[in-house]
Write a protein that holds these residues in place. Sequence first.
Motif, PDB file in Angstrom:
ATOM      1  N   ASP A  64       0.793   4.515  -2.502  1.00 34.87           N
ATOM      2  CA  ASP A  64       0.705   5.922  -2.108  1.00 34.87           C
ATOM      3  C   ASP A  64       1.776   6.761  -2.797  1.00 34.87           C
ATOM      4  N   GLU A 124     -12.818   0.037   2.613  1.00 37.63           N
ATOM      5  CA  GLU A 124     -11.624   0.147   1.769  1.00 37.63           C
ATOM      6  C   GLU A 124     -10.697   1.260   2.283  1.00 37.63           C
ATOM      7  N   SER A 125     -11.272   2.417   2.606  1.00 35.14           N
ATOM      8  CA  SER A 125     -10.418   3.521   3.059  1.00 35.14           C
ATOM      9  C   SER A 125      -9.847   3.228   4.449  1.00 35.14           C
ATOM     10  N   ARG A 175      -8.188   4.550  -8.468  1.00 31.24           N
ATOM     11  CA  ARG A 175      -8.252   3.095  -8.617  1.00 31.24           C
ATOM     12  C   ARG A 175      -9.300   2.712  -9.658  1.00 31.24           C
ATOM     13  N   ASP A 178       0.808  -1.208   0.000  1.00 32.04           N
ATOM     14  CA  ASP A 178       0.000   0.000   0.000  1.00 32.04           C
ATOM     15  C   ASP A 178       0.843   1.260   0.000  1.00 32.04           C
ATOM     16  N   LYS A 179       1.952   1.200   0.686  1.00 25.73           N
ATOM     17  CA  LYS A 179       2.801   2.388   0.745  1.00 25.73           C
ATOM     18  C   LYS A 179       3.372   2.692  -0.641  1.00 25.73           C
ATOM     19  N   VAL A 222     -17.042   1.339   0.725  1.00 23.53           N
ATOM     20  CA  VAL A 222     -16.218   2.556   0.626  1.00 23.53           C
ATOM     21  C   VAL A 222     -15.532   2.845   1.966  1.00 23.53           C
ATOM     22  N   LYS A 255      -7.817   8.547  -4.083  1.00 20.57           N
ATOM     23  CA  LYS A 255      -7.307   7.185  -4.253  1.00 20.57           C
ATOM     24  C   LYS A 255      -8.393   6.281  -4.836  1.00 20.57           C
ATOM     25  N   ARG A 256      -9.603   6.425  -4.318  1.00 21.01           N
ATOM     26  CA  ARG A 256     -10.700   5.603  -4.796  1.00 21.01           C
ATOM     27  C   ARG A 256     -10.992   5.864  -6.267  1.00 21.01           C
ATOM     28  N   ASP A 270      -6.850   0.953   4.068  1.00 23.39           N
ATOM     29  CA  ASP A 270      -5.666   1.701   3.619  1.00 23.39           C
ATOM     30  C   ASP A 270      -5.013   2.436   4.789  1.00 23.39           C
ATOM     31  N   ALA A 310      -8.341  10.077   0.441  1.00 17.82           N
ATOM     32  CA  ALA A 310      -9.078   8.811   0.358  1.00 17.82           C
ATOM     33  C   ALA A 310      -9.979   8.774  -0.878  1.00 17.82           C
TER      34      ALA A 310
END
Lengths: 274, 186
Positions: free
Chosen positions: A7, B111-112, A38, A3-4, B108, A34-35, B115, A31
């Motif tokens: 980012d 998922e966040s 993706r 995940d890093k 939603v 990122k969504r 992360d 957030a």
Amino acid sequence: MHDKIEDIEIRLLLEALFLKYHYDFRKYAAASVKRRLRQAKEAMGFETFSAMQEALLHDASMLPRLLGYLTVQVSEMFRDPSYFRAIREKVVPHLRTYPSLRLWVAGCSEGEELYSLVILFREEGLEDRTLFYATDINQDALARAEAGVFDLERIQHFTENHRQSGGHSSLSSYYSAAYGRASFDKTLRKQVVFADHSLVTDAVFAEMHLISCRNVLIYFDRELQDRAIGLFKDSLARKGFLGLGAKENLRFSGHAGAFLDFVREEKIYQRRTE
Amino acid sequence: MSAPGAIVIGASAGALEALSVLLPALPASFASPVFVVVHLPPDRKSILAEIFQAKCRIPVHEAEDKEPIMAGTIYFAPPNYHLLIETENSLALSSDEPVRYSRPSIDVLFESAADTYGPALTAIVLTGANPDGADGLRRIGLAGGTVLVQDPTEAMAPEMPLAALAACPTAQVLPLAGIASFLLGV
């Protein structure tokens, strides 16, 4: 640590988007960005954000598609009818006292909020003395806002919202329906200026009496929210009004002291006189 | 530095009854923030925060955009917005399109949260009549978080726990009473 790495890749992609095309999403709420990225990555068929970044730098035709993912907002006309009722019943009586008015829909996307306000101002007899500015950074969205065409299946909901907002005309008198589409009357646009404007990088362009900016600031981080709210503060006439989305607020902003709660539960603020 | 822990909960049909067992069981000393998505009608104000504030020993808020995250506080997603974890210190809302017809969407939030919190996250899927939350729970499991699913035989609507188990077979299946005792040990 996967995940890093993602980012890091996202930061580099946003940096590339800014350096090459001057669209700045670096201070958007992480957030949501990122969504959306993706979703874009999957839809465009890239394995990694690094691959997407390389393609973006060398192929300008990717830009509109990517911006579509990053910016387009689907709203509704008269979303949260109680907000529009408060504008009508509490704000309009103040606005009536001005001989000419300027209203700004900041981040107008495809125009739902704009048309709602133009119709409300027409119903209240203020349209002809008002100049409406509708701004967004997404050219495609602005073009759609200017076209004023919505799916007919959404209209029933808009009509119900309009009624609940205290609308005293029939929404159907403002559009013509054909082929599953509702085209809003071009006379609703006669007082509207559509313009490309960024709350991130652009400045004050006129003195406003009402700024409506609903569910746009939620996509910004706190620092960027502060910049935008500062821009609204500097754009508003003394005693001018600012309307935000139902779950947005000025509490965490350094500019909070420049505003009074005007209709607290609807997030309508008034610029203080200094 | 590792993230402090957090709890995320998703529920739909039967949520009120199930949450009424879990949330009032949390002690005043509970240290983690708790984020809850319940499917709600989009066009009405929610009274969930008020209902649970009256029943719970820790503060209950309906989430506001960019609200700071406080330890030992319950945050409900507001109707017609997605709730996301922005950083360990801040939550965020979005009005992106509904996911599987739902806004707020459990996926939603999950998922966040995966992360942001990774292995320090505990996720719970409760009763519900649709598969929202299943994808999110799988992601949380993959990120090393703790994943719990209400026993479908006890749930008022079993579809949501069943979908979550299908997507995330490693999840622990517990009755509500078991989930409540698990949380007391977090």
